[in-house]
Design an enzyme around this catalytic site. Sequence first.
Site, PDB file in Angstrom:
ATOM      1  N   THR A  98       0.881  -1.173   0.000  1.00  0.00           N
ATOM      2  CA  THR A  98       0.000   0.000   0.000  1.00  0.00           C
ATOM      3  C   THR A  98       0.914   1.217   0.000  1.00  0.00           C
ATOM      4  O   THR A  98       1.592   1.494   0.990  1.00  0.00           O
ATOM      5  CB  THR A  98      -0.913   0.023   1.246  1.00  0.00           C
ATOM      6  OG1 THR A  98      -1.679  -1.188   1.277  1.00  0.00           O
ATOM      7  CG2 THR A  98      -1.858   1.208   1.198  1.00  0.00           C
ATOM      8  N   LYS A 173      -7.427   1.733  -3.363  1.00  0.00           N
ATOM      9  CA  LYS A 173      -7.126   1.326  -1.977  1.00  0.00           C
ATOM     10  C   LYS A 173      -7.374   2.506  -1.024  1.00  0.00           C
ATOM     11  O   LYS A 173      -7.819   2.323   0.107  1.00  0.00           O
ATOM     12  CB  LYS A 173      -5.674   0.831  -1.892  1.00  0.00           C
ATOM     13  CG  LYS A 173      -5.161   0.544  -0.499  1.00  0.00           C
ATOM     14  CD  LYS A 173      -5.655  -0.770   0.090  1.00  0.00           C
ATOM     15  CE  LYS A 173      -5.199  -0.897   1.541  1.00  0.00           C
ATOM     16  NZ  LYS A 173      -5.418  -2.194   2.138  1.00  0.00           N
ATOM     17  N   LYS A 241      -0.144   5.321   8.255  1.00  0.00           N
ATOM     18  CA  LYS A 241       0.636   5.464   7.017  1.00  0.00           C
ATOM     19  C   LYS A 241      -0.317   5.619   5.830  1.00  0.00           C
ATOM     20  O   LYS A 241      -0.166   6.515   5.005  1.00  0.00           O
ATOM     21  CB  LYS A 241       1.526   4.222   6.854  1.00  0.00           C
ATOM     22  CG  LYS A 241       2.443   4.210   5.664  1.00  0.00           C
ATOM     23  CD  LYS A 241       1.969   3.345   4.520  1.00  0.00           C
ATOM     24  CE  LYS A 241       1.838   1.878   4.870  1.00  0.00           C
ATOM     25  NZ  LYS A 241       1.357   1.062   3.746  1.00  0.00           N
TER      26      LYS A 241
HETATM   27  N1  LIG Z   1      -1.031  -6.574   7.540  1.00  0.00           N
HETATM   28  C1  LIG Z   1      -2.208  -6.318   6.971  1.00  0.00           C
HETATM   29  O1  LIG Z   1      -3.276  -6.669   7.479  1.00  0.00           O
HETATM   30  C2  LIG Z   1      -2.250  -5.576   5.641  1.00  0.00           C
HETATM   31  C3  LIG Z   1      -3.439  -5.545   4.922  1.00  0.00           C
HETATM   32  C4  LIG Z   1      -3.487  -4.896   3.702  1.00  0.00           C
HETATM   33  C5  LIG Z   1      -2.363  -4.252   3.230  1.00  0.00           C
HETATM   34  N2  LIG Z   1      -1.197  -4.260   3.951  1.00  0.00           N
HETATM   35  C6  LIG Z   1      -0.027  -3.569   3.404  1.00  0.00           C
HETATM   36  O2  LIG Z   1       0.897  -4.536   2.937  1.00  0.00           O
HETATM   37  C7  LIG Z   1       2.233  -4.058   3.123  1.00  0.00           C
HETATM   38  C8  LIG Z   1       3.025  -5.058   3.973  1.00  0.00           C
HETATM   39  O3  LIG Z   1       2.348  -5.230   5.201  1.00  0.00           O
HETATM   40  P1  LIG Z   1       2.779  -6.397   6.226  1.00  0.00           P
HETATM   41  O4  LIG Z   1       1.731  -6.431   7.264  1.00  0.00           O
HETATM   42  O5  LIG Z   1       3.140  -7.633   5.491  1.00  0.00           O
HETATM   43  O6  LIG Z   1       4.110  -5.725   6.843  1.00  0.00           O
HETATM   44  P2  LIG Z   1       5.320  -6.417   7.614  1.00  0.00           P
HETATM   45  O7  LIG Z   1       4.909  -7.700   8.239  1.00  0.00           O
HETATM   46  O8  LIG Z   1       5.924  -5.351   8.470  1.00  0.00           O
HETATM   47  O9  LIG Z   1       6.338  -6.780   6.424  1.00  0.00           O
HETATM   48  C9  LIG Z   1       7.015  -5.776   5.716  1.00  0.00           C
HETATM   49  C10 LIG Z   1       7.991  -6.460   4.781  1.00  0.00           C
HETATM   50  O10 LIG Z   1       8.712  -5.468   4.046  1.00  0.00           O
HETATM   51  C11 LIG Z   1      10.112  -5.661   4.233  1.00  0.00           C
HETATM   52  N3  LIG Z   1      10.773  -4.345   4.175  1.00  0.00           N
HETATM   53  C12 LIG Z   1      10.394  -3.209   4.815  1.00  0.00           C
HETATM   54  N4  LIG Z   1      11.217  -2.213   4.511  1.00  0.00           N
HETATM   55  C13 LIG Z   1      12.137  -2.697   3.652  1.00  0.00           C
HETATM   56  C14 LIG Z   1      13.267  -2.146   2.985  1.00  0.00           C
HETATM   57  N5  LIG Z   1      13.586  -0.859   3.112  1.00  0.00           N
HETATM   58  N6  LIG Z   1      13.980  -2.963   2.185  1.00  0.00           N
HETATM   59  C15 LIG Z   1      13.665  -4.255   2.038  1.00  0.00           C
HETATM   60  N7  LIG Z   1      12.609  -4.850   2.645  1.00  0.00           N
HETATM   61  C16 LIG Z   1      11.861  -4.078   3.444  1.00  0.00           C
HETATM   62  C17 LIG Z   1      10.245  -6.329   5.584  1.00  0.00           C
HETATM   63  O11 LIG Z   1      11.495  -6.978   5.695  1.00  0.00           O
HETATM   64  P3  LIG Z   1      12.026  -7.458   7.153  1.00  0.00           P
HETATM   65  O12 LIG Z   1      11.454  -8.815   7.371  1.00  0.00           O
HETATM   66  O13 LIG Z   1      13.512  -7.470   7.015  1.00  0.00           O
HETATM   67  O14 LIG Z   1      11.549  -6.442   8.158  1.00  0.00           O
HETATM   68  C18 LIG Z   1       9.058  -7.290   5.507  1.00  0.00           C
HETATM   69  O15 LIG Z   1       9.360  -8.392   4.690  1.00  0.00           O
HETATM   70  C19 LIG Z   1       2.109  -2.661   3.757  1.00  0.00           C
HETATM   71  O16 LIG Z   1       2.166  -1.683   2.747  1.00  0.00           O
HETATM   72  C20 LIG Z   1       0.731  -2.707   4.406  1.00  0.00           C
HETATM   73  O17 LIG Z   1       0.153  -1.414   4.536  1.00  0.00           O
HETATM   74  C21 LIG Z   1      -1.117  -4.921   5.144  1.00  0.00           C
END
Ligand SMILES: NC(=O)c1ccc[n+]([C@@H]2O[C@H](COP(=O)([O-])OP(=O)(O)OC[C@H]3O[C@@H](n4cnc5c(N)ncnc54)[C@H](OP(=O)(O)O)[C@@H]3O)[C@@H](O)[C@H]2O)c1
Length: 289
Positions: A98, A173, A241
């Site tokens: 997102t 979104k 965010k």
């Molecule tokens: N969680 C939900 O319910 C949900 C629902 C809809 C949409 N989203 C969206 O989906 C996206 C991911 O969410 P998530 O919940 O999966 O987040 P998350 O669990 O915090 O995972 C984030 C991922 O991105 C990687 N990352 C972050 N910064 C980075 C960088 N600078 N370089 C390389 N890798 C990086 C992290 O690596 P590390 O493992 O090394 O930290 C991790 O693999 C976000 O944009 C969020 O808004 C989430």
Amino acid sequence: MAKVAFIGLGVMGYPMAGHLKVKGGHELTVYNRTIAKAEKWAAEFGGRAAPTPAEAAAGADFVFCCVGNDDDLRAVTTGKDGAFETMAKGAVFIDNTTASAEVARELDAAATAGGFHFIDAPVSGGQAGAENGVLTVMCGGDADVFERARPVIDAYARMVGLMGPAGSGQLTKMVNQICIAGLVQGLAEGIHFGKKAGLDIEKVVDVISKGAAGSWQMENRHKTMISGKYDFGFAVDWMRKDLDILLSEARRNGAKLPVTALVDQFYAEVQALGGKRWDTSSLLARLEK
Ligand SMILES: NC(=O)c1ccc[n+]([C@@H]2O[C@H](COP(=O)([O-])OP(=O)(O)OC[C@H]3O[C@@H](n4cnc5c(N)ncnc54)[C@H](OP(=O)(O)O)[C@@H]3O)[C@@H](O)[C@H]2O)c1
């Protein structure tokens, strides 16, 4: 079967990549900043773990990505050792992060200049939707590229839609998040009022959820809200965010979002209460403090 890469194995990306391997039957190469997660994924699903996004993307037909925000997305695409260094001609980069519509248009232009394609494809449905492979995917990009990517995306989706040119998936979104923000505050106020009125909230929800007040949030969150459980789900930090991105977009396009802007401030108060990682339904905790 296609050659597929997946960058970002977080809460969402880990199971999404799993569906691409198991349900889609594709050949997978994964990258994660914290390499241990990529190795764990590869051991669990039988794919290959690459040390950089560039190495993961090399030779892939489709490269998926699900990282945190605009800056993270730039880091893994156009940054050093980013995927855009090695994308094959004609390959498709599908971004499930997102992020802003602006970064989507910027990466679409960079992809076109490099002879490959970009689709912004943010998702809705949360952790459970990702784990069960039933996400809603909102896409922006060219129609013919979308038609090529759609059967691959289907591995982790229940609903996939092309909303318009690059950036349109992210704009859709934003609509999704605007609709959720005010609704969750309304649900929190309803439960708060019902408790003060001495009603049995379970009974109340059982009845009113079948009528005009019913919603996904009511169905899926009322039980945990009643018991004050918030250590799961979609984090307040992530929601802020998203709200920041869409309020900036509204300043550009002139849309009026008074309730959404107010709810953003309520979420700032939840963060101050210690709720940065709490589920977004924790707006009720703010009313009960
Ligand atoms: N969680 C939900 O319910 C949900 C629902 C809809 C949409 N989203 C969206 O989906 C996206 C991911 O969410 P998530 O919940 O999966 O987040 P998350 O669990 O915090 O995972 C984030 C991922 O991105 C990687 N990352 C972050 N910064 C980075 C960088 N600078 N370089 C390389 N890798 C990086 C992290 O690596 P590390 O493992 O090394 O930290 C991790 O693999 C976000 O944009 C969020 O808004 C989430």
